[in-house]
Design a protein around this motif. Sequence first.
Motif, mmCIF file in Angstrom:
data_model
loop_
_atom_site.group_PDB
_atom_site.id
_atom_site.type_symbol
_atom_site.label_atom_id
_atom_site.label_comp_id
_atom_site.label_asym_id
_atom_site.label_seq_id
_atom_site.Cartn_x
_atom_site.Cartn_y
_atom_site.Cartn_z
ATOM 1 N N ALA A 246 0.837 -1.212 0.000
ATOM 2 C CA ALA A 246 0.000 0.000 0.000
ATOM 3 C C ALA A 246 0.868 1.257 0.000
ATOM 4 O O ALA A 246 0.556 2.245 -0.685
ATOM 5 N N LEU A 247 1.956 1.238 0.747
ATOM 6 C CA LEU A 247 2.842 2.423 0.783
ATOM 7 C C LEU A 247 3.453 2.679 -0.595
ATOM 8 O O LEU A 247 3.576 3.838 -1.027
ATOM 9 N N LEU A 248 3.804 1.603 -1.274
ATOM 10 C CA LEU A 248 4.386 1.777 -2.617
ATOM 11 C C LEU A 248 3.325 2.317 -3.582
ATOM 12 O O LEU A 248 3.598 3.210 -4.387
ATOM 13 N N ALA A 249 2.091 1.802 -3.461
ATOM 14 C CA ALA A 249 1.015 2.290 -4.343
ATOM 15 C C ALA A 249 0.742 3.768 -4.071
ATOM 16 O O ALA A 249 0.566 4.569 -4.996
ATOM 17 N N LEU A 250 0.733 4.151 -2.798
ATOM 18 C CA LEU A 250 0.480 5.549 -2.432
ATOM 19 C C LEU A 250 1.579 6.488 -2.928
ATOM 20 O O LEU A 250 1.313 7.632 -3.302
ATOM 21 N N ARG B 184 11.588 11.188 -3.185
ATOM 22 C CA ARG B 184 10.757 11.014 -1.997
ATOM 23 C C ARG B 184 9.305 11.324 -2.326
ATOM 24 O O ARG B 184 9.012 12.049 -3.281
ATOM 25 N N ALA B 185 8.417 10.751 -1.523
ATOM 26 C CA ALA B 185 6.986 10.995 -1.718
ATOM 27 C C ALA B 185 6.351 11.274 -0.359
ATOM 28 O O ALA B 185 6.556 10.508 0.591
ATOM 29 N N PRO B 186 5.603 12.380 -0.265
ATOM 30 C CA PRO B 186 4.924 12.670 1.008
ATOM 31 C C PRO B 186 3.684 11.787 1.156
ATOM 32 O O PRO B 186 2.996 11.506 0.184
ATOM 33 N N LEU B 187 3.427 11.355 2.375
ATOM 34 C CA LEU B 187 2.252 10.516 2.637
ATOM 35 C C LEU B 187 1.324 11.339 3.519
ATOM 36 O O LEU B 187 1.594 11.526 4.710
ATOM 37 N N LEU C 205 -2.134 5.289 7.315
ATOM 38 C CA LEU C 205 -1.145 6.222 7.860
ATOM 39 C C LEU C 205 -1.383 6.529 9.339
ATOM 40 O O LEU C 205 -0.425 6.547 10.126
ATOM 41 N N PRO C 206 -2.643 6.722 9.770
ATOM 42 C CA PRO C 206 -2.853 6.899 11.210
ATOM 43 C C PRO C 206 -2.374 5.688 12.013
ATOM 44 O O PRO C 206 -1.778 5.842 13.073
ATOM 45 N N CYS C 207 -2.603 4.488 11.497
ATOM 46 C CA CYS C 207 -2.210 3.305 12.274
ATOM 47 C C CYS C 207 -0.693 3.120 12.287
ATOM 48 O O CYS C 207 -0.136 2.667 13.288
ATOM 49 N N LEU C 208 -0.015 3.500 11.208
ATOM 50 C CA LEU C 208 1.461 3.450 11.237
ATOM 51 C C LEU C 208 2.001 4.481 12.225
ATOM 52 O O LEU C 208 2.925 4.211 12.997
#
Length: 352
Positions: free
Chosen positions: A127-131, A158-161, A183-186
């Motif tokens: 999911a992080l890579l897709a985002l 870099r990519a902001p999440l 992102l909240p759970c990470l």
Amino acid sequence: MASSSSSVSLSSVIQYTLFAVVAYFLAGAPYLAPLLSVIGVDEASFSSSSLSASSSEDVNTSNQGHQYAHYGRQDAHTGAKRDNLWQPGEGLVCEGEHGHGYKTYVLRRDPLVVYVEGFLSEAEREALLALSAPNWAPSTIWTAQTEHLDPKIRNSLRAPLNLTQPPTTPFPPTNPLTPSLLLPCLSHRAHTFQGSPPPLSIEQPLWTQKYLAPSGHYTYHYDFSDPGYVRGTAGRQAPKIQGRKSTFMVYVSASEDLQGGGTNFPRLEKPVGEWWCRFVYCDGVGDGEEEVPRDKEGQKVEGITFRPIPGNAVFWENLREDGNAYYETWHAGLPVTRGEKVGLNVWSWWEG
Ligand SMILES: O=C(O)CCC(=O)C(=O)O
Ligand SMILES: [Fe+2]
């Protein structure tokens, strides 16, 4: 008689009132914030020395209407409002795929360095890579308060999440995660890992970093920044270090053919025992000659070098409890000489 009994009851009333006021503050002054806001007083300016009572703007980003993010904290010492610090709120529930199954290994104390196996699940990595995919842009560095590109120092994308905007990029159809909770759970995971006190916040946005061959790297640096800041904890000598109390360096992905890309701490002694060789490079144990970690001049590096193993993370503390720095945390993302590596930075700050 009548006048003496009325004077007794007046003093009792005063005493009871005083007791009630003291008891109210001992109980943590419940409902003070809404009360103050009704009468037009900003609680943060009322209580600027209290980190936990700083004013906050609630951000509600969950599909279920949970109120879980608190932004807009006021720096208790400078009074400046920081809008990039986050703490979990009450309504956030991270279970199942959004929970964690990580294992921790303390590599050393002082500075505390903890190896975290399985910080990210496979679904989270995907999911992080897709985002990140639509947002890769060259990484910048800061010198003398200006932001600029310098690929000799930092050569990565870099990519902001963005935690406050639910992802617009769909996760792959088989991915079971709830997008608004990723992102909240990470961030919550990184926050609860560290406990309290002192109160901490997680810097937002989180950033993924992509390093590509032949020279993707981040040269030696500290994650804390400019001297000149005064934490000024009551009763202690004020230290002069700003910022990031701790770092999680999380490995999101590593291509099959990855060569290089370890995270090197030249001032930290290698842990004793071959057991650690699964996570750190050990000259000759489990490595071929081409795997010996090298810096961008091609020299063998000193100290500890962590292998970039997808899903795992290295956690370390940059600042001591009194706010002074751990200069032992000098580190680099070594050059990727073949293939590609993606990392995730999670930084925590003192301000709460
Ligand atoms: O990629 C790495 O191994 C280290 C990166 C790093 O230190 C950073 O992004 O601050
Ligand atoms: Fe770093």
